[in-house]
Design a protein around this motif. Structure first.
Motif, PDB file in Angstrom:
ATOM      1  N   GLU A 200       3.881 -15.388 -64.778  1.00 12.41           N
ATOM      2  CA  GLU A 200       4.932 -16.486 -65.633  1.00 12.41           C
ATOM      3  C   GLU A 200       6.470 -15.201 -64.734  1.00 12.41           C
ATOM      4  OE1 GLU A 200       5.698 -18.025 -67.816  1.00 12.41           O
ATOM      5  OE2 GLU A 200       4.338 -18.680 -68.247  1.00 12.41           O
ATOM      6  N   GLY A 201       5.850 -13.930 -64.629  1.00  9.26           N
ATOM      7  CA  GLY A 201       7.261 -12.975 -63.633  1.00  9.26           C
ATOM      8  C   GLY A 201       7.127 -14.060 -62.160  1.00  9.26           C
ATOM      9  N   ASP A 202       6.357 -14.282 -62.244  1.00  9.69           N
ATOM     10  CA  ASP A 202       6.187 -15.092 -60.130  1.00  9.69           C
ATOM     11  C   ASP A 202       7.157 -16.122 -60.447  1.00  9.69           C
ATOM     12  OD1 ASP A 202       4.712 -12.982 -59.200  1.00  9.69           O
ATOM     13  OD2 ASP A 202       2.937 -13.594 -59.551  1.00  9.69           O
ATOM     14  N   ARG A 203       6.630 -16.912 -61.664  1.00 13.20           N
ATOM     15  CA  ARG A 203       7.368 -18.160 -61.809  1.00 13.20           C
ATOM     16  C   ARG A 203       7.748 -18.252 -62.156  1.00 13.20           C
ATOM     17  NH1 ARG A 203       8.596 -21.130 -66.671  1.00 13.20           N
ATOM     18  NH2 ARG A 203       8.676 -23.438 -66.081  1.00 13.20           N
ATOM     19  N   GLN A 204       8.770 -17.151 -62.907  1.00  9.81           N
ATOM     20  CA  GLN A 204      10.038 -17.086 -62.706  1.00  9.81           C
ATOM     21  C   GLN A 204      11.282 -16.778 -61.156  1.00  9.81           C
ATOM     22  OE1 GLN A 204      11.685 -18.237 -65.946  1.00  9.81           O
ATOM     23  NE2 GLN A 204      13.724 -17.904 -64.494  1.00  9.81           N
ATOM     24  N   GLU A 205      10.379 -16.177 -60.362  1.00  8.08           N
ATOM     25  CA  GLU A 205      10.916 -15.592 -59.313  1.00  8.08           C
ATOM     26  C   GLU A 205      10.899 -16.744 -58.652  1.00  8.08           C
ATOM     27  OE1 GLU A 205      10.014 -11.946 -55.835  1.00  8.08           O
ATOM     28  OE2 GLU A 205       8.522 -12.922 -57.173  1.00  8.08           O
ATOM     29  N   ALA A 206      10.191 -17.393 -58.232  1.00  5.33           N
ATOM     30  CA  ALA A 206      10.007 -18.454 -57.054  1.00  5.33           C
ATOM     31  C   ALA A 206      11.189 -19.454 -57.837  1.00  5.33           C
ATOM     32  CB  ALA A 206       8.505 -19.212 -57.806  1.00  5.33           C
ATOM     33  N   ILE A 207      11.247 -19.186 -59.166  1.00  4.14           N
ATOM     34  CA  ILE A 207      12.762 -20.931 -60.254  1.00  4.14           C
ATOM     35  C   ILE A 207      13.589 -19.656 -59.657  1.00  4.14           C
ATOM     36  CG2 ILE A 207      13.542 -21.496 -62.221  1.00  4.14           C
ATOM     37  CD1 ILE A 207      10.375 -21.538 -63.205  1.00  4.14           C
ATOM     38  N   ASN A 208      13.966 -18.238 -60.379  1.00  2.96           N
ATOM     39  CA  ASN A 208      14.876 -17.630 -59.822  1.00  2.96           C
ATOM     40  C   ASN A 208      15.600 -18.057 -58.119  1.00  2.96           C
ATOM     41  OD1 ASN A 208      15.075 -16.567 -62.291  1.00  2.96           O
ATOM     42  ND2 ASN A 208      14.230 -14.703 -61.611  1.00  2.96           N
TER      43      ASN A 208
END
Length: 304
Positions: A200-208
């Motif tokens: 979830e952190g990686d996903r949110q980082e990629a989204i950001n």
């Protein structure tokens, strides 16, 4: 003296047989010539000597009887050793005297048989978790069976429930296996949650990052669009002013003069920075070029 002493003793014996004091905590069952006469309550009573006698005396207080340990088989065929306490009280002296030989022994034996029967209806786990319901069931069965005995079963309490040593060892192994299972499940759940959080952190980082890059490009595009718009507006305003200036009197001559000056400046820069001699292509027209420039200059001055 001997006769007097004997007479006194006889009188005292008769008085002893005549008078009866029943303590507060008891009831006395009196028989007359071997036949039941009455149940005497606590207090002072008269008896007929040599005819009436106290056949039984019962304690009316609550009595605690210890039920010896015994082996029982649960519903899942596990041997358990159980002991307990039964609390009884004499309610009817007549029934307690003539309804059964010894109500204490009868109550204990009945408690044992009832306890075996009730435990046989439950699994091993239920005997520990449902002890209160088990006590109530035993009291209900014993009280129903002991009603002709003139006693009241107040309650029953199980003291100990002890499985056999083999069962204890098996349960300990089962508990260890269950604890190990729970520990593994807990670790697996924690690892799963950790991976989910990381993903979830990686996903949110990629989204950001993508949102930031998108916003950056949008801002750059807006900046370039505004720059182009400003430059275009400036050029348009400049062209408009040039057009207005050209349409005025002497505007064309001034524009030509400006072009000539720019041409001369650029030509001078080229000659200064060039390592090769640069000359105009059409030398024959160079004189006419400067003549035209001079005429333009004079016309501009004359216009002013």
């Amino acid at each position: 003296m001997v006769a007097l002493t004997i007479a006194i003793l006889v009188i005292l014996f008769i008085i002893y047989q005549l008078l009866l004091v029943v303590p507060m905590r008891e009831v006395a069952v009196v028989e007359r010539l071997g036949k039941f006469r009455a149940v005497l309550q606590p207090g002072f009573h008269f008896l007929i000597p040599f005819i009436d006698r106290v056949a039984y005396a019962h304690d009316t207080r609550e009595q605690v009887l210890d039920v010896p340990p015994q082996s029982c088989i649960s519903k899942d065929n596990i041997q358990i050793e159980v002991d307990g306490l039964v609390y009884i009280k004499v309610m009817d002296g007549h029934k307690a005297s003539y309804g059964i030989e010894d109500y204490r022994i009868a109550a204990v034996n009945l408690a044992q048989t009832t306890m075996r029967s009730e435990i046989g209806k439950l699994n091993l786990g239920q005997t520990f978790s449902e002890r209160e319901q088990l006590n109530e069931a035993i009291v209900r069965e014993i009280d129903l069976a002991s009603n002709p005995w003139g006693i009241k079963v107040l309650r029953y309490e199980i003291k100990n429930l002890t499985p056999s040593q083999h069962v204890v060892n098996t349960l300990e192994k089962q508990m260890e296996a269950e604890r190990s299972k729970r520990a593994e499940i807990t670790l697996a759940t924690a690892e799963k949650e950790a991976r989910i959080n990381l993903s979830e952190g990686d996903r949110q980082e990629a989204i950001n990052l993508s949102e930031g890059e998108k916003q950056k490009r949008i801002n750059e595009a807006k900046g370039k669009a505004e720059e182009i718009s400003i430059v275009a507006n400036a050029k348009a305003q400049g062209m408009s002013r040039i057009t207005q200036a050209v349409n005025t009197s002497g505007g064309i001559d001034a524009m030509n003069m400006q072009l000539m000056e720019q041409f001369i400046k650029e030509m001078g820069k080229i000659l200064e920075s060039s390592e090769v001699s640069v000359v105009p292509t059409d030398l024959a027209k160079l004189e006419g070029f400067f003549t035209g420039v001079e005429q333009v200059t004079q016309s501009v001055k004359g216009g002013k």
